[in-house]
Design a protein around this motif. Sequence first.
Motif, PDB file in Angstrom:
ATOM      1  N   VAL A 126      22.755  20.539 -22.492  1.00 58.49           N
ATOM      2  CA  VAL A 126      24.211  20.522 -22.589  1.00 58.49           C
ATOM      3  C   VAL A 126      24.771  21.823 -22.035  1.00 58.49           C
ATOM      4  O   VAL A 126      25.757  21.835 -21.283  1.00 58.49           O
ATOM      5  CB  VAL A 126      24.669  20.307 -24.046  1.00 58.49           C
ATOM      6  CG1 VAL A 126      26.181  20.504 -24.174  1.00 58.49           C
ATOM      7  CG2 VAL A 126      24.290  18.907 -24.525  1.00 58.49           C
ATOM      8  N   THR A 127      24.110  22.934 -22.367  1.00 62.81           N
ATOM      9  CA  THR A 127      24.539  24.234 -21.840  1.00 62.81           C
ATOM     10  C   THR A 127      24.426  24.274 -20.318  1.00 62.81           C
ATOM     11  O   THR A 127      25.295  24.834 -19.638  1.00 62.81           O
ATOM     12  CB  THR A 127      23.690  25.355 -22.460  1.00 62.81           C
ATOM     13  OG1 THR A 127      23.891  25.370 -23.874  1.00 62.81           O
ATOM     14  CG2 THR A 127      24.071  26.713 -21.891  1.00 62.81           C
ATOM     15  N   LEU A 128      23.361  23.685 -19.774  1.00 64.24           N
ATOM     16  CA  LEU A 128      23.218  23.618 -18.317  1.00 64.24           C
ATOM     17  C   LEU A 128      24.412  22.920 -17.689  1.00 64.24           C
ATOM     18  O   LEU A 128      24.995  23.410 -16.707  1.00 64.24           O
ATOM     19  CB  LEU A 128      21.932  22.882 -17.941  1.00 64.24           C
ATOM     20  CG  LEU A 128      21.800  22.510 -16.451  1.00 64.24           C
ATOM     21  CD1 LEU A 128      21.697  23.763 -15.591  1.00 64.24           C
ATOM     22  CD2 LEU A 128      20.603  21.578 -16.233  1.00 64.24           C
ATOM     23  N   VAL A 129      24.798  21.771 -18.236  1.00 63.44           N
ATOM     24  CA  VAL A 129      25.938  21.041 -17.679  1.00 63.44           C
ATOM     25  C   VAL A 129      27.207  21.877 -17.814  1.00 63.44           C
ATOM     26  O   VAL A 129      28.023  21.930 -16.889  1.00 63.44           O
ATOM     27  CB  VAL A 129      26.086  19.661 -18.348  1.00 63.44           C
ATOM     28  CG1 VAL A 129      27.363  18.962 -17.885  1.00 63.44           C
ATOM     29  CG2 VAL A 129      24.868  18.787 -18.047  1.00 63.44           C
ATOM     30  N   ASP A 130      27.379  22.560 -18.949  1.00 62.13           N
ATOM     31  CA  ASP A 130      28.528  23.471 -19.101  1.00 62.13           C
ATOM     32  C   ASP A 130      28.557  24.493 -17.963  1.00 62.13           C
ATOM     33  O   ASP A 130      29.606  24.739 -17.347  1.00 62.13           O
ATOM     34  CB  ASP A 130      28.437  24.232 -20.429  1.00 62.13           C
ATOM     35  CG  ASP A 130      28.686  23.383 -21.649  1.00 62.13           C
ATOM     36  OD1 ASP A 130      29.240  22.274 -21.504  1.00 62.13           O
ATOM     37  OD2 ASP A 130      28.324  23.829 -22.756  1.00 62.13           O
ATOM     38  N   ASP A 131      27.401  25.099 -17.692  1.00 59.12           N
ATOM     39  CA  ASP A 131      27.336  26.159 -16.681  1.00 59.12           C
ATOM     40  C   ASP A 131      27.570  25.609 -15.277  1.00 59.12           C
ATOM     41  O   ASP A 131      28.213  26.261 -14.441  1.00 59.12           O
ATOM     42  CB  ASP A 131      25.976  26.858 -16.761  1.00 59.12           C
ATOM     43  CG  ASP A 131      25.804  27.658 -18.047  1.00 59.12           C
ATOM     44  OD1 ASP A 131      26.825  28.012 -18.665  1.00 59.12           O
ATOM     45  OD2 ASP A 131      24.640  27.906 -18.444  1.00 59.12           O
ATOM     46  N   ILE A 132      27.045  24.418 -15.009  1.00 58.80           N
ATOM     47  CA  ILE A 132      27.272  23.805 -13.691  1.00 58.80           C
ATOM     48  C   ILE A 132      28.758  23.505 -13.500  1.00 58.80           C
ATOM     49  O   ILE A 132      29.342  23.809 -12.450  1.00 58.80           O
ATOM     50  CB  ILE A 132      26.432  22.536 -13.532  1.00 58.80           C
ATOM     51  CG1 ILE A 132      24.940  22.875 -13.442  1.00 58.80           C
ATOM     52  CG2 ILE A 132      26.860  21.756 -12.278  1.00 58.80           C
ATOM     53  CD1 ILE A 132      24.029  21.663 -13.466  1.00 58.80           C
TER      54      ILE A 132
END
Length: 426
Positions: A126-132
């Motif tokens: 979920v954090t990855l998608v936030d960062d992307i």
Amino acid sequence: MGTAIAASAMLIVAGVAVLTGGTASAEQTGALAATAGCGKAPTLRDGTYTIQSGGRARTYILRLPGNYTSSQSYRLVVGLHWLNGSANDVVGNGFYGLQQRAGNSAIFVAPQGLDAGWANTGGRDVTLVDDILRTVENDLCVDTSQRFALGFSYGGAMSYALACARPTVFRAVAPIAGANLSGCSPGSQPVAYFGIHGIRDSVLNISSGRSIRDTFVRANGCTAQNPPEPAQNSGTHITTAYSGCRAGYPVQWAAHDGDHVPLPTDRNASSSWVSTEVWQFFSQFGSTTPPSSPTPSPSSPGPGSPSPSQPGSPSPSQPGGAACRATSTVNAWNSGLTAGITVTNTGNSTINGWNLAFTLASGQTITSGWNATYSPASGRVTATNVSYNAALAPGASVSFGFQATHTGNSGPPTAYALNGSTCTTA
């Protein structure tokens, strides 16, 4: 689409559900919110990018509309791969066929999972998608009221996790053959939801799909029901729009007479119904400014569209031989597979019109494909360019693929030849 209709209504025509209820009007979707990338020259282009997320280097693939301009805000679609799949696989199938349906109205992102999956340990994915999203939206013009996510299998589980964890970020999700594998926290706020599952799914039983669907039946305030599902061996699918849902937060459920597949096809149909129905669901929530160039028509598919094989399609006129490299990836299950093929022009001249011949493993039969036409469906097959990818510049690559059945041998295609010239495979 027009104003919302309170009651759910459905008409089944040749195994395809035509929905007349449970939709949302554009007025219910909230005001458009522009991102920092609106109005400035972009630095991001189509390609693969590395980003630091949670202290690790992670990657994603970005695809922009062909006529991207920073003066227009675009939908954003996150496409999530299956277990042991990859971001390249999602790009290869045209983001489950939505790229063509979007008609230059959306930006597409395909993140890469760790260990080729979406365990989402400690919320890392979920954090990855936030960062992307933060990176993309700082550089590109995105309508933040028009973010969507979908995926197959583990990717379906991750799209469900995003709906649970980021209900104010994603307008709608469409898990295909999903389950609660990536977590759901908290899962109490409404998100428009379209679940798709096979009644004969031998990997993730349909009960798991029903369970995650019901999270949003409750959160969206819909009237609980047991929607109809097709009989075994009917070769059809049934799509139901729930009634009683909170305005602007519909729930749909499509059950099909099939196994664990990303792009199910009704009997005697030449292509999957998934991209059409998912895009109709996503695009009901209003649209961004119409693109300045015409969108592809159904008779002239655009990039990434799963399109039927067309036996007997003519080859390009006088294509000529070509130096080339061909690679492939295969994702197989019990009796089916998807294959993605990438061909690179390693010569010094532009190829205007191409066809790639290859040999399928014994027992494999192509049932549908994207970004090329295929003839015949088994044995020595020729894939021929479609209108939008006929030109291949020196050093450039083209990706296309197909879905097929197999009788036990799920091996990749072999013996590639581009316009009559043998391709290398390394």
